[in-house]
Design a protein around this motif. Structure first.
Motif, PDB file in Angstrom:
ATOM      1  N   LEU A  48      -2.301 -14.982 -14.792  1.00  0.00           N
ATOM      2  CA  LEU A  48      -3.076 -13.832 -15.253  1.00  0.00           C
ATOM      3  C   LEU A  48      -2.432 -13.303 -16.522  1.00  0.00           C
ATOM      4  N   ILE A  49      -3.211 -13.274 -17.620  1.00  0.00           N
ATOM      5  CA  ILE A  49      -2.732 -12.727 -18.879  1.00  0.00           C
ATOM      6  C   ILE A  49      -3.524 -11.473 -19.189  1.00  0.00           C
ATOM      7  N   LEU A  50      -2.832 -10.366 -19.308  1.00  0.00           N
ATOM      8  CA  LEU A  50      -3.446  -9.082 -19.644  1.00  0.00           C
ATOM      9  C   LEU A  50      -3.028  -8.696 -21.059  1.00  0.00           C
ATOM     10  N   GLN A  78      -5.883 -23.175 -15.228  1.00  0.00           N
ATOM     11  CA  GLN A  78      -6.143 -22.100 -14.265  1.00  0.00           C
ATOM     12  C   GLN A  78      -5.515 -20.789 -14.756  1.00  0.00           C
ATOM     13  N   THR A  79      -6.033 -20.326 -15.880  1.00  0.00           N
ATOM     14  CA  THR A  79      -5.516 -19.108 -16.512  1.00  0.00           C
ATOM     15  C   THR A  79      -6.657 -18.118 -16.715  1.00  0.00           C
ATOM     16  N   LEU A  80      -6.464 -16.900 -16.269  1.00  0.00           N
ATOM     17  CA  LEU A  80      -7.449 -15.834 -16.451  1.00  0.00           C
ATOM     18  C   LEU A  80      -6.937 -14.874 -17.521  1.00  0.00           C
ATOM     19  N   TRP A  81      -7.733 -14.692 -18.578  1.00  0.00           N
ATOM     20  CA  TRP A  81      -7.405 -13.759 -19.655  1.00  0.00           C
ATOM     21  C   TRP A  81      -8.240 -12.494 -19.493  1.00  0.00           C
ATOM     22  N   LEU A  82      -7.585 -11.347 -19.499  1.00  0.00           N
ATOM     23  CA  LEU A  82      -8.273 -10.061 -19.497  1.00  0.00           C
ATOM     24  C   LEU A  82      -7.723  -9.221 -20.643  1.00  0.00           C
ATOM     25  N   ILE A  89       1.199 -16.022  -8.249  1.00  0.00           N
ATOM     26  CA  ILE A  89       0.541 -15.776  -9.536  1.00  0.00           C
ATOM     27  C   ILE A  89       1.576 -15.405 -10.598  1.00  0.00           C
ATOM     28  N   GLN A  90       1.508 -16.087 -11.740  1.00  0.00           N
ATOM     29  CA  GLN A  90       2.353 -15.695 -12.873  1.00  0.00           C
ATOM     30  C   GLN A  90       1.609 -14.647 -13.696  1.00  0.00           C
ATOM     31  N   VAL A  91       2.157 -13.443 -13.740  1.00  0.00           N
ATOM     32  CA  VAL A  91       1.544 -12.351 -14.495  1.00  0.00           C
ATOM     33  C   VAL A  91       2.213 -12.245 -15.863  1.00  0.00           C
ATOM     34  N   VAL A  92       1.391 -12.133 -16.910  1.00  0.00           N
ATOM     35  CA  VAL A  92       1.886 -11.921 -18.268  1.00  0.00           C
ATOM     36  C   VAL A  92       1.123 -10.733 -18.850  1.00  0.00           C
TER      37      VAL A  92
END
Length: 374
Positions: A76-78, A43-47, A101-104
Motif C-alpha cells: 500500500l502506497i499512500l 500487487q501494489t495499491l496506490w492511493l 502488508i508493506q505500507v509506504v
C-alpha cells in the motif's frame, strides 16, 4: 534517469514488519523513486491523499474495511499522506493487524506528518528523507569531471530534478516551481493569514544566508512580532524550504547562545525567491552561496550514508567563529569554508583550547568532493 541513493536503503527495509515513511520537499522525486522501487510489484495499491475521494474513503476505516480496500495487494502506497486525517493511527492499524502488508507513506509536509505519524508509529516505521538531487548522485550518474564542470551553475540553479533535467531552462523552471508549490502546504494551514509577510520573510532569510539570524531583527524588517516570526520559520522548516543550524555553546561565557543560522535546502530555490540568477563573477554573495551549497549537500551526505551527527556553527561575542561543526561519538570536526582555494585557513585558538577533542578541515573548491562523495 538519475539513480537515487535512497533506493537501495529503502529496498533493504521492505517486508520486515514496519511502515516506510518517505518525506521531503515537493518535486524532489518521491513518487518517481517509489515507482522505480515497486515497478515490478504487481500487487501494489496506490492511493493519493490529494484526492478528495481517497480522503473520504479513509475517513472512518476499520481492519475489516482496510482488508476490503487492500484486496489481494501486498503493498500500500499512500502519496501525500499528510492530507489524510489521523493517518498515523490508520497506518498503525495496518501495521499491527495486517502485518503482511508493506505500507509506504510519502509526503511533503513534515509538520502534519510528524504530528500524525511519528507518535502512533513509534517503533513501527523506518523514516527516510528525499532531498533535491545530490552532488554525489550526479557524480555517480555522469562522472566527476562532468559534474565538477557544472559546479558554478549548481551554486546558482541548484538540484531540483526538473531543473537538472532541463538545462538551459533553469530560470523558467525554478520560477514556476517557486510560484506553484512553494507555499502550497503552508497556505493550506488555516492559521496563515498574511502570505505576503511569509514571502518577505523568506526574502529576508535569503539575503542573510550564512549570517546569524535574530527573530527580533527579522520581525522589525517585515513588521511581525518575534513569536510569529519563529512560528513562520518553523513552518518553513517543516515544509523543507529552509533548515536551522544552532550555535555550539557549552564551555565559554562569550559563546553565542540564542541566534541561529538558517540555510535553504536548495540554492536554486533560494535564488528564485530573490530573483537573482546572474553568474558568479557578477555576484557579491558567492561566499554565502558556497556555504549554503556545502552545508545543504553535507546534510544529504549524512542522511544518505546513515551518519548520525549533531551539527552546529560556533561564534563568540568578539567575532571568533567557525562555519560548521559536526559532533560524532564525543568528537568534533570543525570546518571552515572558502570558495577560493588560495584563501589561507585559520582556526580560533579559543575554540581548539575549549574543545580539545577535535579535527579541523578547510573546505574549498579544490577538495569539496572528498567531503561530499559517496
Amino acid at each position: 534517469m538519475v539513480t537515487r541513493f535512497l533506493e537501495q536503503r529503502i529496498r533493504a527495509k521492505l517486508f520486515k514488519g514496519k511502515a516506510i515513511l518517505l518525506i521531503g520537499p515537493r518535486q524532489t522525486g518521491k513518487t518517481t523513486l517509489l515507482n522505480t522501487i515497486f515497478k515490478n510489484e504487481s500487487q501494489t495499491l496506490w492511493l493519493n491523499g490529494d484526492d478528495p475521494e481517497t480522503r473520504l474513503l479513509l475517513e472512518d476505516v476499520s481492519v475489516t474495511k482496510w482488508k476490503r480496500i487492500l484486496g489481494e495487494n501486498k503493498v500500500l502506497i499512500l502519496d501525500e499522506a499528510q492530507r489524510i486525517s489521523d493517518i498515523g493511527l490508520k497506518l498503525k492499524l495496518i501495521t499491527d493487524q495486517i502485518p503482511e502488508i508493506q505500507v509506504v507513506a510519502s509526503g511533503s509536509s513534515a509538520f502534519e506528518l510528524a504530528n500524525q505519524i511519528k507518535e502512533p508509529l513509534t517503533g513501527r516505521k523506518w523514516e527516510f528523507q528525499l532531498f533535491p538531487i545530490s552532488f554525489a548522485e550526479m557524480e555517480a550518474h555522469h562522472g566527476f569531471v562532468e559534474e565538477h564542470k557544472r559546479l558554478s551553475e549548481r551554486l546558482i540553479y541548484g538540484y531540483y530534478p526538473e531543473v537538472v533535467n532541463h538545462p538551459g531552462e533553469e530560470r523558467d523552471v525554478l520560477s514556476q516551481l517557486a510560484d506553484s508549490f512553494l507555499f502550497k502546504d503552508i497556505l493550506m494551514w488555516e492559521r496563515i493569514k498574511k502570505p505576503e509577510k511569509l514571502t518577505r520573510l523568506l526574502q529576508a532569510l535569503a539575503f542573510q544566508v550564512g549570517s546569524e539570524v535574530s527573530y527580533h531583527e527579522l520581525g522589525q524588517i517585515i513588521d511581525l512580532d518575534n513569536q510569529t516570526v519563529e512560528n513562520y520559520i518553523t513552518l518553513l522548516e517543516q515544509t523543507f524550504i529552509i533548515f536551522r543550524l544552532p550555535p555550539l555553546s557549552r564551555n565559554l561565557r562569550k559563546e553565542l547562545k540564542r541566534k541561529r543560522k538558517i540555510y535553504f535546502y536548495d540554492n536554486g530555490m533560494r535564488n528564485a525567491i530573490i530573483a537573482q540568477f546572474q553568474p558568479l563573477e557578477l555576484r557579491q554573495d558567492v561566499g554565502a552561496l558556497w556555504e549554503n551549497w556545502l552545508i545543504s549537500e553535507r546534510k544529504k551526505t549524512l542522511h544518505y550514508q546513515g551518519i548520525h551527527a549533531n551539527t552546529f556553527f560556533w561564534r563568540t561575542q568578539d567575532q571568533q567563529e567557525i562555519d560548521y561543526i559536526e559532533e560524532r561519538d564525543g568528537k568534533m570536526w570543525a570546518y571552515e569554508m572558502k570558495w577560493s582555494a588560495k584563501a589561507k585557513p585559520s582556526f580560533s585558538k579559543t575554540f581548539t583550547q575549549a574543545y580539545p577533542e577535535h579535527e579541523l578541515q578547510f573546505i574549498n573548491r579544490d577538495n569539496y568532493f572528498e567531503w561530499l562523495g559517496q
